[in-house]
Scaffold this motif. Structure first.
Motif, PDB file in Angstrom:
ATOM      1  N   HIS A 150       1.670   2.090  -6.741  1.00 43.66           N
ATOM      2  CA  HIS A 150       2.018   2.755  -7.889  1.00 43.66           C
ATOM      3  C   HIS A 150       3.504   2.544  -9.029  1.00 43.66           C
ATOM      4  CE1 HIS A 150      -1.141   5.749  -8.004  1.00 43.66           C
ATOM      5  NE2 HIS A 150      -0.992   6.095  -6.972  1.00 43.66           N
ATOM      6  N   ARG A 151       3.785   0.888  -8.808  1.00 43.93           N
ATOM      7  CA  ARG A 151       4.853   0.457  -9.111  1.00 43.93           C
ATOM      8  C   ARG A 151       4.326  -0.680  -8.950  1.00 43.93           C
ATOM      9  NH1 ARG A 151       7.352   2.059  -4.523  1.00 43.93           N
ATOM     10  NH2 ARG A 151       8.415   0.519  -3.160  1.00 43.93           N
TER      11      ARG A 151
ATOM     12  N   LYS B  20      -3.046   4.163   4.698  1.00 48.02           N
ATOM     13  CA  LYS B  20      -1.561   4.282   4.723  1.00 48.02           C
ATOM     14  C   LYS B  20      -1.837   5.745   2.541  1.00 48.02           C
ATOM     15  CE  LYS B  20       1.612   1.611   5.635  1.00 48.02           C
ATOM     16  NZ  LYS B  20       2.720   0.531   5.358  1.00 48.02           N
ATOM     17  N   SER B  21      -1.023   6.582   2.998  1.00 48.72           N
ATOM     18  CA  SER B  21      -0.713   7.622   1.742  1.00 48.72           C
ATOM     19  C   SER B  21      -0.184   6.342   0.339  1.00 48.72           C
ATOM     20  CB  SER B  21      -0.124   8.622   2.016  1.00 48.72           C
ATOM     21  OG  SER B  21       1.732   7.705   2.179  1.00 48.72           O
ATOM     22  N   GLU B  22      -0.460   6.996  -0.317  1.00 49.68           N
ATOM     23  CA  GLU B  22      -0.203   5.861  -1.499  1.00 49.68           C
ATOM     24  C   GLU B  22       0.954   6.762  -2.002  1.00 49.68           C
ATOM     25  OE1 GLU B  22      -2.660   6.735  -4.952  1.00 49.68           O
ATOM     26  OE2 GLU B  22      -5.022   6.824  -3.889  1.00 49.68           O
ATOM     27  N   GLY B  23       0.735   5.589  -2.810  1.00 48.99           N
ATOM     28  CA  GLY B  23       2.889   5.096  -2.620  1.00 48.99           C
ATOM     29  C   GLY B  23       3.806   4.600  -1.312  1.00 48.99           C
ATOM     30  N   ALA B  24       3.143   4.991  -0.357  1.00 46.13           N
ATOM     31  CA  ALA B  24       3.905   4.502   0.838  1.00 46.13           C
ATOM     32  C   ALA B  24       4.630   2.743   0.624  1.00 46.13           C
ATOM     33  CB  ALA B  24       3.526   4.335   1.975  1.00 46.13           C
ATOM     34  N   SER B  25       5.514   2.596   1.550  1.00 45.60           N
ATOM     35  CA  SER B  25       6.256   1.381   1.433  1.00 45.60           C
ATOM     36  C   SER B  25       5.353   0.595   1.617  1.00 45.60           C
ATOM     37  CB  SER B  25       7.785   1.097   1.959  1.00 45.60           C
ATOM     38  OG  SER B  25       8.165  -0.557   1.930  1.00 45.60           O
ATOM     39  N   GLN B  26       5.015  -1.167   1.245  1.00 49.15           N
ATOM     40  CA  GLN B  26       3.929  -2.069   1.998  1.00 49.15           C
ATOM     41  C   GLN B  26       4.521  -3.472   2.015  1.00 49.15           C
ATOM     42  OE1 GLN B  26       0.839  -1.060   2.684  1.00 49.15           O
ATOM     43  NE2 GLN B  26       0.553   0.518   1.009  1.00 49.15           N
ATOM     44  N   VAL B  27       6.092  -3.433   2.717  1.00 46.22           N
ATOM     45  CA  VAL B  27       6.390  -4.796   3.257  1.00 46.22           C
ATOM     46  C   VAL B  27       5.781  -5.492   3.512  1.00 46.22           C
ATOM     47  CG1 VAL B  27       8.861  -5.302   3.171  1.00 46.22           C
ATOM     48  CG2 VAL B  27       8.371  -3.078   2.504  1.00 46.22           C
ATOM     49  N   GLY B  28       5.348  -5.200   4.892  1.00 40.53           N
ATOM     50  CA  GLY B  28       4.394  -5.974   5.812  1.00 40.53           C
ATOM     51  C   GLY B  28       3.276  -6.518   5.170  1.00 40.53           C
TER      52      GLY B  28
END
Length: 342
Positions: free
Chosen positions: A337-338, A264-272
């Protein structure tokens, strides 16, 4: 009845044979080894230097240092937690297994001492919110990684020299061929933790590549390797309990989610992917309870703990999955990034 004088002229020169005198050690060797390992760990802790805080002071009464405000410091702390869990798993697992082998080879003492200092180093790093790395911690983790590789070579040689070579029978009942690699994984995660601390918080990189993606792919590979080791031992147990299928199905799915997250693109949500890592982490902890149940079912249960803890399902082994999963969570922090606050 013959008299002493009838035994011949050399009767007086005969000496009575006396069996060798055995002196038992005042301290059990296992206790002495534990003391050495604990001492090495304490020395490593103090040699690593004083932990520094980053950001506001912790709330009054809080026991642990706050997680670093920079994403690199936060991810590095989580990587240290992952490394410490793996090192603890190796410490207790190798202690039990090598004690069962009566420390036949002097080299069998090595992983206990090295995993002790790796554990102390990782725990020190877990409480360090400073973004700068520590040369002592870095050196200790490199030593742990090298020791695991050497141990893998020893175990592979032990399997290969047996009658039949690398057969399933020997893979089942000789030295567990993949077990030393857990120490290598602990060392690798510890090394990455120190590299991440020195990385740019705005654009963390490892080896010139984005740190989050590199770590996610590496962690996925670690999950696959840990699954192979668990699958081999559970296959030996004929999967007699349906729960034994979980460690060979859930981690590969979580690893696939990590690989997908890396794309995925950096900064995208990774909930799964986060849920996958938390599920694997929980599986590792609950695995200790299931292994304890397996020990309790053996003849004598925990009343015969001296034998059953050694011969039964290894209690310290399942948390190695949790340690690798924590490394995956650190990778997701870097990808988003957080800092992860779950």
């Amino acid at each position: 009845m013959p008299m002493p004088s009838d035994r011949g002229p050399h009767a007086g020169s005969l000496k009575r044979r006396v069996g060798p005198v055995r002196v038992e050690a005042a301290v059990h060797p296992a206790v002495a080894l534990a003391a050495v390992a604990a001492g090495a760990g304490l020395l490593t802790w103090f040699a690593a230097g004083r932990s520094k805080r980053l950001g506001p002071a912790p709330l009054e009464g809080r026991r642990y240092a706050p997680r670093g405000s920079a994403v690199t410091a936060s991810a590095a702390q989580r990587l240290n937690h992952a490394s410490s869990m793996l090192a603890a798993s190796v410490l207790f697992d190798s202690g039990l297994e090598h004690y069962r082998g009566q420390f036949f080879n002097r080299a069998m003492y090595t992983p206990i001492i090295v995993s002790s200092i790796a554990l102390a180093s990782s725990l020190h790093g877990a409480g360090d919110t400073d973004p700068g790395s520590s040369h002592v911690r870095h050196t200790v983790q490199a030593l742990a990684g090298l020791t695991g590789l050497i141990g893998f070579g020893f175990h592979a040689y032990n399997v290969g020299k047996r009658e039949g070579g690398y057969s399933l029978q020997n893979l089942f009942y000789s030295a567990p061929i993949g077990a030393p690699m857990a120490l290598t994984l602990a060392g690798l995660l510890g090394i990455v933790a120190e590299r991440v601390r020195d990385a740019d918080p705005d654009e963390p990189r490892l080896g010139g590549k984005p740190a989050g993606r590199m770590l996610a792919l590496a962690t996925a590979g670690m999950l696959a390797g840990t699954t192979l080791e668990a699958g081999l031992l559970h296959f030996r147990g004929a999967f007699q309990n349906p729960a034994m299928f979980v460690p060979v199905t859930l981690p590969p799915l979580a690893a696939a989610l990590l690989v997908r997250a890396a794309g995925k693109s950096e900064g995208a949500s990774q909930v799964g992917a986060k849920w996958g890592m938390w599920a694997v982490s929980a599986m590792g902890i609950s695995g200790v309870a299931l292994h304890a149940y397996g020990v309790a079912r053996m003849m004598g249960g925990f009343d015969n703990w001296r034998q059953n803890l050694i011969d039964g399902p290894p209690l310290p082994a399942p948390p190695s999955f949790s340690g690798v999963a924590l490394g995956g969570l650190a990778a997701l922090e870097l990808l988003e990034h957080r800092p992860l606050r779950l």
